[in-house]
Structure formats: C-alpha cells, structure tokens
Enzyme design. Structure first.
Site, mmCIF file in Angstrom:
data_model
loop_
_atom_site.group_PDB
_atom_site.id
_atom_site.type_symbol
_atom_site.label_atom_id
_atom_site.label_comp_id
_atom_site.label_asym_id
_atom_site.label_seq_id
_atom_site.Cartn_x
_atom_site.Cartn_y
_atom_site.Cartn_z
ATOM 1 C CG HIS A 18 9.905 -3.887 7.911
ATOM 2 N ND1 HIS A 18 9.946 -2.630 8.439
ATOM 3 C CD2 HIS A 18 9.641 -3.730 6.590
ATOM 4 C CE1 HIS A 18 9.747 -1.734 7.496
ATOM 5 N NE2 HIS A 18 9.535 -2.379 6.351
ATOM 6 C CG HIS A 21 5.488 -2.158 8.720
ATOM 7 N ND1 HIS A 21 6.144 -3.230 8.167
ATOM 8 C CD2 HIS A 21 5.192 -1.324 7.695
ATOM 9 C CE1 HIS A 21 6.224 -3.058 6.855
ATOM 10 N NE2 HIS A 21 5.660 -1.906 6.544
ATOM 11 C CB CYS A 126 6.620 5.493 -10.650
ATOM 12 S SG CYS A 126 7.470 4.297 -9.595
ATOM 13 C CB CYS A 129 5.203 6.001 -6.655
ATOM 14 S SG CYS A 129 6.944 6.217 -6.402
ATOM 15 C CB CYS A 143 10.491 6.769 -10.106
ATOM 16 S SG CYS A 143 9.986 6.702 -8.378
ATOM 17 C CG HIS A 146 10.145 2.869 -6.579
ATOM 18 N ND1 HIS A 146 9.178 3.794 -6.282
ATOM 19 C CD2 HIS A 146 9.887 1.793 -5.806
ATOM 20 C CE1 HIS A 146 8.367 3.314 -5.381
ATOM 21 N NE2 HIS A 146 8.769 2.101 -5.068
ATOM 22 C CE LYS A 295 14.412 3.146 1.699
ATOM 23 N NZ LYS A 295 13.936 3.778 0.508
ATOM 24 C CE LYS A 298 10.405 -8.855 0.823
ATOM 25 N NZ LYS A 298 9.556 -9.264 -0.243
HETATM 26 N N1 MSP Z 1 -0.234 2.095 2.556
HETATM 27 C C1 MSP Z 1 0.528 3.276 2.705
HETATM 28 C C2 MSP Z 1 -0.038 4.132 3.814
HETATM 29 C C3 MSP Z 1 -1.473 4.539 3.653
HETATM 30 S S1 MSP Z 1 -2.038 5.429 5.018
HETATM 31 C C4 MSP Z 1 -3.522 6.024 4.561
HETATM 32 C C5 MSP Z 1 1.974 2.913 3.038
HETATM 33 N N2 MSP Z 1 2.205 1.708 3.541
HETATM 34 S S2 MSP Z 1 3.642 1.127 3.976
HETATM 35 O O1 MSP Z 1 3.433 -0.266 4.278
HETATM 36 O O2 MSP Z 1 4.613 1.423 2.993
HETATM 37 O O3 MSP Z 1 3.975 1.817 5.309
HETATM 38 C C6 MSP Z 1 4.718 3.012 5.383
HETATM 39 C C7 MSP Z 1 4.891 3.340 6.837
HETATM 40 O O4 MSP Z 1 5.548 2.247 7.522
HETATM 41 C C8 MSP Z 1 5.778 4.529 7.132
HETATM 42 O O5 MSP Z 1 5.123 5.762 6.989
HETATM 43 C C9 MSP Z 1 6.159 4.219 8.567
HETATM 44 O O6 MSP Z 1 5.072 4.449 9.400
HETATM 45 C C10 MSP Z 1 6.434 2.735 8.508
HETATM 46 N N3 MSP Z 1 7.802 2.445 8.077
HETATM 47 C C11 MSP Z 1 8.181 1.618 7.069
HETATM 48 N N4 MSP Z 1 9.546 1.567 7.022
HETATM 49 C C12 MSP Z 1 10.070 2.354 7.972
HETATM 50 C C13 MSP Z 1 11.372 2.582 8.476
HETATM 51 N N5 MSP Z 1 12.452 2.058 7.938
HETATM 52 N N6 MSP Z 1 11.489 3.356 9.571
HETATM 53 C C14 MSP Z 1 10.410 3.881 10.228
HETATM 54 N N7 MSP Z 1 9.173 3.668 9.783
HETATM 55 C C15 MSP Z 1 8.966 3.070 8.565
HETATM 56 O O7 MSP Z 1 2.831 3.770 2.858
#
Ligand code: MSP
Length: 637
Positions: A18, A21, A126, A129, A143, A146, A295, A298
């Site tokens: 999304h 990412h 949790c 997490c 938690c 969550h 935030k 989904k």
């Molecule tokens: N798999 C772990 C990361 C391991 S790195 C060794 C993880 N994955 S995640 O799919 O949850 O991705 C988190 C990351 O996605 C955040 O740190 C950020 O880079 C990005 N984002 C997810 N949602 C976001 C927002 N709403 N806004 C900005 N970035 C965010 O954590």
C-alpha cells in the site's frame, strides 16, 4: 568513486503493498537516483520478510500452504516496484537458501562466541508483534501496539546477550550524531537505553512454529523472525566475502518508518557488533502517512493503493507529492485533494509554465535553437548565483534524505526563474530589437531549465528525461555530477535544437473553478444556519499563519493574493477578499487564522489554497488574529 547503499525494510507478505510501503521504497529510489547524479557507485535493496507466525496465519486464512502463499504475495511486491518507477538493484526474500545460510552462519558465530545462551523465560507474547512483553511494557494489560491481550507463555529458548552491548551502543550513538536521524528518533533511542536493556529471545520452539530458519546448533528451534529478517541487509550483499559487501556495506543507509525503530536502532547494531561486522552508517526514520488524519487500515477501508494513484495522477505527480509533502520524521497527511492542488500549483503552474513559455519564446525568437549568450548584467549574475546556491542547498538536503526541504528550496529557484523572465521581459526586448540582450536572457533561462531537469530527475524520472530531451540533451546519469553543478553554471551548447513545445504537466481537472467570489449577503438576510455536529467542526483544519507577502490581484479591487506561512515549512497561496479593507503592505507580516484544508479553488486564475478568517464589522472586515505572537501552524480549536 564513492559508494552508496540504501535499503528499505523488507515487507511482510501478510498483506498487499500500500501507500506506506510505496513511500519508503520511492524515497529510497529517489535517494539512490540522486546519488547516481553525484557520480557515486550505488546499490539499492528491497525485498520481502517471509517467515514467522503472522505469515503462517495469513496463509492459513487464505487456505494455502506458506510457501505458495509467500511466493504469490512476494511477486506482487516485486511486480509493483517497476510500475512506480523504482529501479532497485536487488530483491531479497528471506526464503532464499543463500539468506538462510547467512543467518545460520551468523547465529553459529555469535553462539560460538558465547553471546547466545539457553534459558527459561516467561513473558507476555503478542502474536501480532511476534515478541514478548514484560508486564511493565503492557498498557492496561494489553499489547501497546495491537491493543490485544497477549498470552502468557513460559518456555525454554535461546537468548542473545543484547544487554552486554548496551553501554557500547549508547557510546556509539553519542559519538556518531549521524548514526540515527532525525534527532527526535536519536533521542528516543537514547531514552530507551537509559533503562536496562533485556537480552533478546531469538528462538521459537518448533512445537509452536516451524515456518522459520532452523537454529544451526539446536534443531528443535527456529530463529525469531527479526533476528532472521535484519540479516537480509548483509546476506543480500553476499556477506562475508563478496565484492558487493566490501564495496557497499561501509556506506549502508537503512530507511524505515518509526514503527520499527527499536529493531533497527538496538537489535541490529548489537547483533552486528556480536557478529564482528562493521556497523551500518546511518538509519533514517520517517513518520507515518495518515489518511484524513487517521491511520490507514484495512478495517477502516481507507488503505491507499499506489497503483490507483499512479493511474489517476501519473507517476511523476504521485512521486512528487509523496516526496514534497512529507517532512522527514513527521507524519504526513494523504489526500487526493492535496495531491491535486500541489500538482497544479507546483507542477502545472510553476514548473510546467516555465518550460512552456521558455520553449515557446525560443521558438518565436530564435527558430527553436539555443542562442549565444552575451555578457551578463548584475541581474543575470544574481539569478546565476541563486541557481548555484540552490543546487548546493538541494544537494545538502537530499544527502540528508530531506527531500521535501530540498524540493521546496529548488522551487524557489524555479519561481525565481519565472520572475526573472517577467522582469527581463523578452517580448519587450524583441520589440525594441535588442537581440543581444534577448539572446543572453534566453540562454540563461535555458541553462536554468537544464539544471532544473537534472534536479527533478531523481523524483520524477520520466519528466526529467523528457525535459532533457526537450532541451536537446542526451541525458546520461553517470555523466552528471551535481556537486560540480553547484559550483559551475553550465550553458547549453549554442545552436542546439530545442523541442517546439513542452506540455509536461497538464493541469489536473477536478479543481473547483470559481472565478467570482460570491458577494456575501448581509447578516440579516442570512437564514439561521443548520446545526453542525462536533464532527463537522472537527473536519476543519484551523491553523495560525503569518503573511509573508501580499499583493493586489490584477483586474479586481477586492482581492489580495497572500503568501502565508503555515509552519512546518508549509507555504500557501491564498486569495482573500480583503483589498477594500487592507493595503498589501498593511497585511504583510501579520498573524492570521486560516482554514487550511478548504478545497482549493481558482480565483482570477490563481489557485487559492485556504481561507483567511475575518470578522464582519459595520465598518468593513477585520482580520481575526491571535492575541499574542504564536508560531505559524499552531492549531486552533
Ligand atoms: N518485516 C518488517 C520489517 C523487517 S526489516 C528487516 C516490517 N514489515 S512491514 O510490512 O510491516 O513494513 C513496515 C514498513 O512499511 C514501515 O517501516 C514503513 O517503511 C512502511 N510503512 C507501512 N505503513 C506505513 C505508513 N502508513 N506510512 C509510512 N510508511 C509505512 O515491519
């Protein structure tokens, strides 16, 4: 040649990609492209994180086995990036055998060193997490992330002696101010390190989880997902002895959002230290994108699909908005309304018009060829100096990953070029037959366009390429050096053929066109307003602002065009019906109150991005302003 290595988090494959990412990955892409323009050797890594409970649960929910499920979702991530103009050098998956070997080797090394021990542990686990919490860390027994009740689990596990490295890590952060930035996150980590650091539980018994990398020294366990995932940053470079590792690791920069600060700022450096691997160079932490101040989730149904945004607004506009709107470290607010008004103001108006008018003048006055410049006047020198200074500041900001600030600075130069054209008035020079002066002005503007094309390329690769092509340039990133550009004003080769027209950023459509300000009716005639709920009031973003500049709008005696500072480096153009009550110089520097999230509308051809609140008195309008001096951007409620 310097090297530069940038990484994104590897994303969990329990959900589709999304906006969040997309943001981190586009930020990494912009940084990477920018470093290519510094003539550096660059490497850009992204990928997917595929082990652990979360993934198994998502696969089960989908009725699939974990492997085919992770293959499918990982492919969605991998397939998305080229669609968003992202040019990563590698895509790592934690299910790659090469990654698994690397994780096991590091585990064994740390174990052999005595930094991993076996012990019993009881804690609140949790599943969301995938980690244990102590009682103290829970919030009302839930938690903190969550807000769900964790399960108390008592089991034997392996632990990494993280506590042993606490003082060392603190010292490293204190002596390397650039290690974690922006500084509020550095401060947050130092605050964490003021409390005693626990050892890290790095295994999960196979009785509970099998989808993971087996511990090399005890096959009854798999590795905790974070200990596995963080290692991707070195496994992808072929640690320990691949050329890629030697070249790029010393200049590694990790980009993450604030949600995963602790694993990157505490677990990872201590793991590296224990494994005898040099530390990464910098961790850069950004905030969260929210949608309409909430935030993205989904369940709320407000998840923004980056491909849909690309389809609606084009890749360049979408990327520009993301990079321009979010200040590194702060949360950003995403709305299509804001995207469209940014697009129209910065891209269609400032940048698009600059290209359109310049190419059209070159066509009319010089048969579409670059003219030969004569000697510069003081005004020419001034805009050239500004161009050099701007490039210097832009380079500094981009080196610090502060793209929003860098773009803001560069747009001041773009607006400066537009003003330079207005003041030099090429059409007048032509009329007066002053062709030498006209040629000098044109050559200077075209050189300004050239540096603009280079500066926007990292953010808007398609537009940057097109601009170069329109200027008759054969654009090769590896031949550019922006640091050199900051000290040297390059002209275009005289005689070069230019494109006839530009048309880079046609205005986006759904702006409310309203050329007329409706006459406000007298108070007596107004019907009693309908009742407004508190939630209606909450929809308005009311902020204090400071008027930076004011001028009369041509062709009307009612309107003033204001440039208003709304704090946090936000500047807005607002057209206000104040001209009958205030002279421009009277209002300049004044504090005002602004409705900041009003739908932008066009008044006399100017896009007005907000409303200044006024009080209607029998003798006219008075500006509503706070009683004391307050910082611009202060919230009003
Ligand atoms: N798999 C772990 C990361 C391991 S790195 C060794 C993880 N994955 S995640 O799919 O949850 O991705 C988190 C990351 O996605 C955040 O740190 C950020 O880079 C990005 N984002 C997810 N949602 C976001 C927002 N709403 N806004 C900005 N970035 C965010 O954590």
């Amino acid at each position: 040649m310097n090297s530069f290595y940038v990484t994104t988090p590897i994303y969990y494959v329990n959900a589709l990609p999304h906006l969040g990412h997309a943001y981190t990955t586009i930020l990494a892409d912009c940084a990477n492209r920018f470093h290519r323009l510094l003539n550096e050797k660059t490497y850009f890594l992204t990928g997917t994180d595929e082990h652990g409970d979360k993934i198994v649960q998502a696969a089960e929910k989908n009725g699939e086995d974990p492997k085919s499920y992770v293959d499918k979702i990982s492919a969605r991530f991998q397939g998305l990036w080229p669609e968003l103009g992202v040019e990563n050098n590698a895509f790592i998956r934690t299910t790659f055998p090469s990654h698994k070997r690397c994780v096991q080797r590091i585990l064994q090394d740390v174990f052999d060193k005595g930094d991993i021990y076996f012990g019993e542990y009881g804690g609140y686990y949790c599943y969301g997490c995938e980690c244990f919490y102590t009682e103290k860390e829970l919030e009302n027994g839930l938690c903190p992330d969550h807000l769900e009740k964790p399960t108390y689990i008592k089991e034997e596990n392996y632990f990494f002696r993280m506590s042993k490295y606490q003082d060392w890590l603190k010292e490293h952060i204190l002596s390397h101010p650039d290690f974690i930035q922006p500084r509020q996150y550095r401060a947050e980590v130092l605050a964490m390190l003021r409390e005693p650091l626990d050892d890290l539980c790095i295994s999960r018994p196979k009785t509970r989880l099998t989808w993971g990398i087996e511990l090399p020294f005890d096959q009854r366990f798999v590795t905790y997902v974070w200990f596995d995932a963080l290692i991707n940053y070195v496994s992808a470079l072929g640690w320990p002895d691949h050329e890629l590792f030697r070249t790029f690791w010393p200049n590694a920069h990790h980009l993450v959002a604030k949600d995963i600060l602790k694993p990157h700022a505490v677990f990872w450096p201590t793991m590296l230290k224990a494994a005898g691997i040099e530390l990464y160079k910098g961790l850069r932490v950004h905030g969260y994108w929210k949608v309409d101040e909430t935030k993205m989730s989904k369940s709320l149904g407000n998840v923004v699909d980056p491909l849909e945004m690309r389809k609606k607004y084009g890749l360049d506009g979408f990327r520009y908005f993301l990079m321009r709107e979010m200040q590194l470290g702060h949360d950003g607010s995403f709305s299509e309304q804001a995207l469209v008004s940014r697009f129209n103001a910065d891209l269609a108006n400032d940048l698009g018009n600059l290209f359109n008018r310049s190419l059209s003048m070159a066509r009319k006055y010089f048969q579409g060829k670059v003219p030969q410049s004569g000697a510069w006047t003081a005004e020419d020198r001034e805009i050239v100096d500004r161009g050099l200074r701007t490039m210097h500041d832009y380079v500094q900001c981009f080196q610090d990953f502060r793209m929003a600030r860098g773009l803001e600075t560069f747009w001041e130069f773009i607006r400066g070029l537009n003003k330079y054209i207005d003041l030099s008035a090429p059409w007048k020079l032509r009329k007066e037959g002053d062709m030498d002066r006209l040629a000098t002005v044109m050559a200077l503007v075209l050189a300004g366009l050239r540096r603009t094309a280079l500066a926007v390329w990292p953010i808007m690769p398609d537009a940057g390429q097109k601009m170069c092509a329109q200027l008759g340039l054969d654009f090769r990133p590896e031949e550019i050096d922006l640091i050199e550009e900051a000290g040297n004003w390059r002209q275009l080769q005289p005689g070069t053929a230019l494109a006839e027209r530009s048309n880079l950023f046609p205005r986006q459509e759904f702006i409310l066109e309203q050329e007329q300000i409706t006459e406000s009716k007298s108070r007596e005639q107004e019907p009693e307003p309908a009742e407004a709920g508190y939630e209606d009031f909450q929809k308005l973003q009311l902020l204090t602002g400071k008027v930076l500049a004011a001028e009369k709008v041509k062709g009307t005696d009612k309107l003033l065009k204001l440039e208003v500072d709304l704090g946090e480096e936000r500047k807005r153009t607002i057209v206000a019906g104040l001209a009958k009550d205030y002279a421009p110089q009277e209002i300049q520097g004044r504090q005002v109150t602004v409705v900041a999230n009003l739908k932008p509308r066009k008044l006399r051809g100017i896009l007005s991005q907000g409303m200044v609140l006024t009080v209607h008195t029998p003798s006219g309008l008075t500006i509503l302003s706070p009683e004391q001096d307050v910082p611009p951007g202060s919230r009003i409620s």
